[in-house]
Motif scaffolding. Structure first.
Motif, mmCIF file in Angstrom:
data_model
loop_
_atom_site.group_PDB
_atom_site.id
_atom_site.type_symbol
_atom_site.label_atom_id
_atom_site.label_comp_id
_atom_site.label_asym_id
_atom_site.label_seq_id
_atom_site.Cartn_x
_atom_site.Cartn_y
_atom_site.Cartn_z
ATOM 1 N N THR A 1 0.844 -1.205 0.000
ATOM 2 C CA THR A 1 0.000 0.000 0.000
ATOM 3 C C THR A 1 0.876 1.250 0.000
ATOM 4 O O THR A 1 2.052 1.216 0.380
ATOM 5 C CB THR A 1 -0.913 0.036 1.235
ATOM 6 N N ASP A 2 0.273 2.359 -0.397
ATOM 7 C CA ASP A 2 1.000 3.627 -0.369
ATOM 8 C C ASP A 2 0.844 4.284 0.993
ATOM 9 O O ASP A 2 0.289 3.693 1.929
ATOM 10 C CB ASP A 2 0.530 4.554 -1.494
ATOM 11 N N PRO B 1 -3.992 0.540 -2.125
ATOM 12 C CA PRO B 1 -3.168 -0.504 -2.736
ATOM 13 C C PRO B 1 -2.313 0.036 -3.877
ATOM 14 O O PRO B 1 -2.766 0.863 -4.675
ATOM 15 C CB PRO B 1 -4.192 -1.522 -3.248
ATOM 16 N N VAL B 2 -1.059 -0.443 -3.925
ATOM 17 C CA VAL B 2 -0.176 -0.136 -5.048
ATOM 18 C C VAL B 2 -0.441 -1.206 -6.100
ATOM 19 O O VAL B 2 0.116 -2.299 -6.065
ATOM 20 C CB VAL B 2 1.301 -0.124 -4.604
ATOM 21 N N ASN C 1 -5.234 -5.511 -6.610
ATOM 22 C CA ASN C 1 -5.487 -5.202 -5.202
ATOM 23 C C ASN C 1 -4.205 -4.901 -4.417
ATOM 24 O O ASN C 1 -4.232 -4.782 -3.194
ATOM 25 C CB ASN C 1 -6.216 -6.372 -4.540
ATOM 26 N N GLY C 2 -3.109 -4.812 -5.132
ATOM 27 C CA GLY C 2 -1.837 -4.543 -4.467
ATOM 28 C C GLY C 2 -1.218 -5.769 -3.831
ATOM 29 O O GLY C 2 -0.260 -5.652 -3.058
ATOM 30 N N LEU D 1 10.977 -4.590 -0.157
ATOM 31 C CA LEU D 1 10.220 -4.423 -1.391
ATOM 32 C C LEU D 1 10.220 -2.936 -1.708
ATOM 33 O O LEU D 1 9.694 -2.122 -0.933
ATOM 34 C CB LEU D 1 8.781 -4.918 -1.236
ATOM 35 N N GLU D 2 10.814 -2.576 -2.834
ATOM 36 C CA GLU D 2 10.954 -1.174 -3.209
ATOM 37 C C GLU D 2 10.026 -0.867 -4.375
ATOM 38 O O GLU D 2 10.037 -1.563 -5.392
ATOM 39 C CB GLU D 2 12.409 -0.881 -3.595
ATOM 40 N N TYR D 3 9.219 0.176 -4.216
ATOM 41 C CA TYR D 3 8.256 0.548 -5.240
ATOM 42 C C TYR D 3 8.194 2.071 -5.311
ATOM 43 O O TYR D 3 8.683 2.766 -4.397
ATOM 44 C CB TYR D 3 6.879 -0.040 -4.936
#
Length: 402
Positions: A19-20, A25-26, A372-373, A386-388
């Motif tokens: 999530t952001d 959700p991302v 749904n991320g 986890l990099e986003y």
């Protein structure tokens, strides 16, 4: 057979919701899934790191600074020396500060630290010989309480007692620990020192450690467990100055000690890259050469043997750690036993181990979230990030689903 079938127990999966900052959700996004720490302990003696914090020689310190960098780029587990004779050369004056600085340096970088050893007849403090056996035992237990308590939270793994199979019959020279082992017996002494360490740090991981891998060591472990000794890990040494054990012996030793169902650490391992020590030498300490060079043939041999041994041990489900004893050549017995040369140049074995530890057995990949991320990640057990875009998430893969 799939690529990971033999080592499936070293891997895990987890479903994660990304999530952001607002909790949304991302979705449908590529994410880098990058390992930061391995659960398996790939180790080396950390004597160079310890020396870095006590040497006053600027040239030596510069060499050690470069060496420590190479060390930390490869390993996640280090053994610091606590040999009583050197650690407390004068009674009441333990050299705790450089050990603490070294241990904290490693801990801050995610490196697990073990202290070695708390009780051993070799490298013992000579001033103990002034006392009677009852007093020696008291001082030994006080020493354990002091070290384990003082380093709690920084060093939580200890080789509690070392090489007990030969301890009561050791006759190379008089020493205080053989004296008390003869008087009180091997198993009662093991029980006393383990109980003291456990009382000082109930959460510590405590090892019984020995170079004797015969049935005699297995029998001693059995007797100690029957007596209620809180052994957490079986420590096995393999100083192979006279030649590699070979796969057959490695499997045979594992079979002998796996019956206890306890974790196994290969605590002190040596494979040399020069001429082998003569086979007639019984005590390795009796062979110390002023010149013991590495050779091109020996370096290739060392690389092949380390890789084979690492693969066998990494595949065994009870093995949790492997520690190469000398990081650089010329340490114990002046042997060409390191993974780097004295001038800090990496040897072939260093590069090969790095390919395994930080390559083949390391996870760094991209995954994609769904609408749904949600994302299912898979990799070697350990810690990850986890990099986003706009954020990152830290998780641990340990076999337990989130």
């Amino acid at each position: 057979m799939s690529q990971y079938e033999k080592i499936a127990h070293r891997r895990a999966t987890k479903v994660v919701r990304v999530t952001d900052a607002n909790g949304a959700p991302v979705a449908n996004t590529k994410i880098r899934f990058r390992q930061t720490k391995h659960q398996f302990l790939f180790g080396s003696g950390a004597f160079d790191i310890n020396e870095y914090f006590w040497t006053k020689d600027p040239e030596r310190k510069k060499l050690l600074e470069e060496r420590v960098k190479l060390w930390t780029e490869l390993f996640n587990y280090g053994t610091l020396p606590f040999y009583w004779g050197g650690y407390e050369f004068k009674e009441g004056q333990p050299q705790w500060e450089p050990r603490m600085l070294a241990a904290k340096y490693m801990k801050e970088r995610g490196i697990e630290v073990k202290g070695h050893p708390l009780c051993w007849h070799t490298a013992c403090a000579n001033w103990l010989l002034e006392y009677d056996n009852a007093t020696i035992l008291t001082k030994q237990l006080e020493r354990i309480d002091r070290e384990v308590t003082q380093f709690k939270g920084v060093i939580d793994k200890w080789d509690v007692i070392n090489e007990v199979v030969i301890m009561p019959v050791f006759d190379k020279y008089d020493n205080a620990i053989t004296r008390i082992c003869q008087e009180y017996g091997r198993v009662p002494l093991i029980k006393k020192v383990f109980d003291e360490a456990k009382a000082a740090n109930p959460g510590a991981t405590l090892l019984l450690n020995d170079f004797n891998t015969s049935q005699a060591y297995a029998d001693l472990i059995d007797e100690a467990l029957m007596a209620g000794v809180p052994i957490d890990v079986i420590g096995i040494q393999s100083h192979q100055h006279q030649g590699y054990w070979g796969a057959e012996k490695v499997y045979r030793v594992l079979e002998r000690f796996e019956k206890f169902g306890l974790p196994i650490h290969f605590t002190e391992n040596t494979l040399i890259s020069g001429d082998l020590m003569p086979p007639e030498i019984v005590d390795l300490n009796d062979f110390q050469s002023k010149e013991w060079p590495s050779t091109p043939e020996g370096e290739e041999r060392q690389m092949r043997e380390w890789e084979e041994m690492y693969r066998i041990l990494f595949e065994h489900p009870l093995v949790e750690a492997v520690t190469g004893w000398d990081f650089a050549d010329g340490m114990w017995l002046n042997a060409p036993s390191g993974v780097i040369y004295r001038n800090n140049t990496p040897k072939p074995v260093y590069h090969r181990l790095k390919e395994l530890i930080r390559g083949e057995w390391w996870t760094d990949t991209e995954v994609c979230t769904d609408e749904n991320g949600m994302v299912r990640v898979e990799g070697f057990k350990g810690d990850y990030v986890l990099e986003y875009p706009g954020g990152k998430l830290q998780i641990t893969l340990d076999g337990e689903e989130a």
